[in-house]
Enzyme design. Sequence first.
Site, PDB file in Angstrom:
ATOM      1  CE  LYS A 276      59.893  20.330  41.730  1.00  0.00           C
ATOM      2  NZ  LYS A 276      61.105  20.645  40.948  1.00  0.00           N
ATOM      3  CG  HIS A 325      57.107  20.055  33.733  1.00  0.00           C
ATOM      4  ND1 HIS A 325      55.979  20.002  34.526  1.00  0.00           N
ATOM      5  CD2 HIS A 325      58.166  19.990  34.582  1.00  0.00           C
ATOM      6  CE1 HIS A 325      56.340  19.907  35.791  1.00  0.00           C
ATOM      7  NE2 HIS A 325      57.659  19.890  35.860  1.00  0.00           N
TER       8      HIS A 325
END
Length: 420
Positions: A276, A325
């Site tokens: 991210k 995830h």
Amino acid sequence: MKINLQRTITSLTNALDFVGTDEYHHGKRVALMAVAIANEMNWSQPRCERMLYAGMLHDCGVSRTKEHRAITETLEWEGAQQHCLRGADFLAACPPLAGFSLIVLWHHTRWETLLLEDLDDNLRLETNLVFLADRADVLLAPYFIGPALKNEILWEYPGIIERITGLGGTLFAPVLVEAFRRAATRESFWLAMDPSYIEDQIEEHLHRGQPVELGTADTLAIAGMFAHTVDAKSSYTLEHSTRVARIARHLAYASGIRGEHLDQVEIAGLLHDIGKLRVPEEIIDKPGVLTREERAFVMRHSYDTGHILRKVFPGQPIADWASMHHENLLGTGYPFHSQASEIPLEARLISVADIFQALSQERPYRGHIAKSEVMSRLDSLSAQGRIDPEMVKLLHSQLDRCYALAVDPDELSPRATVCG
């Protein structure tokens, strides 16, 4: 668990370079320039290697795109010291990397100011060397076009040398400026910065140096440090990765997982969002619906996570657990569209921990959500077949403890205990 310290720094530096989004390899170019200058200073081989890794870590306090652009577009910026302080704090709290903390702390400080500080002479030169290499790379930036270095650099580099030379005695130590002049008058100094050659040169240094192996405690410390870097992208994600890791570890322990396996789950939780760093903070902080382009930035982060972690943890399942995830049991998740049978228990567990913590934490598009409402939403996702109902059932049985791990400030204090 054993990992190689040098290769870990090198691989995780790739994640730090994601922050620029439109500029890459900054940390590694700074590292290679610093080594070339250190060699001109006739520093010892271990000290030159120290400068290599200091160069790669120098921006570990930078996680926001706007901040990265500011410090890579101007020679001096009045807000630069904030990322120095942040990075130094991150490193100081990480035993295997604590030795780089002071170099990072002072690496945007002028030489004339460093002379007034009560610092070790070696440290003064080392941190100023990183500053010089860092600013030289800023002056080099206009000569990149896409993934290549422009040939014009062969005619234009004397201008960069002249600019750096003019800053001797003020920004930079005269002795370092002179060493830079000697190194930089060779065309090879600049051609070595071509993106096509960077990875090969770093690899040569890895083979040349004495490898250092880290055990589980040090590995957890490094994972925790990079988790702080990721979470600092936004005030809304502060502590997210650390809390997800704690919740995942607690649930794993409650499910019977023990020993090194438990540590691997925590590390995967700490680093599940490292990809991210590529996502601009204005997207993370956006209160409204994301555009198609913004959504694409978000959707690639879990793939980037897996790519980075496979180099850090070769032969281990940590990268797979972390990168999955956002998969779901219906096969409609991303980035792999994995079927239920392909998603391991650990990835399912981290996914539930991630959703639970994100819902519990205040976000820009909504306020705080009560514990009962958080579980109602997880129950709904379970009923839809998206997340593992057994993991949700386990979370229900551990709800009070997990909710404390998700939101309680005391749970992240040094005295807080971690199961197992």
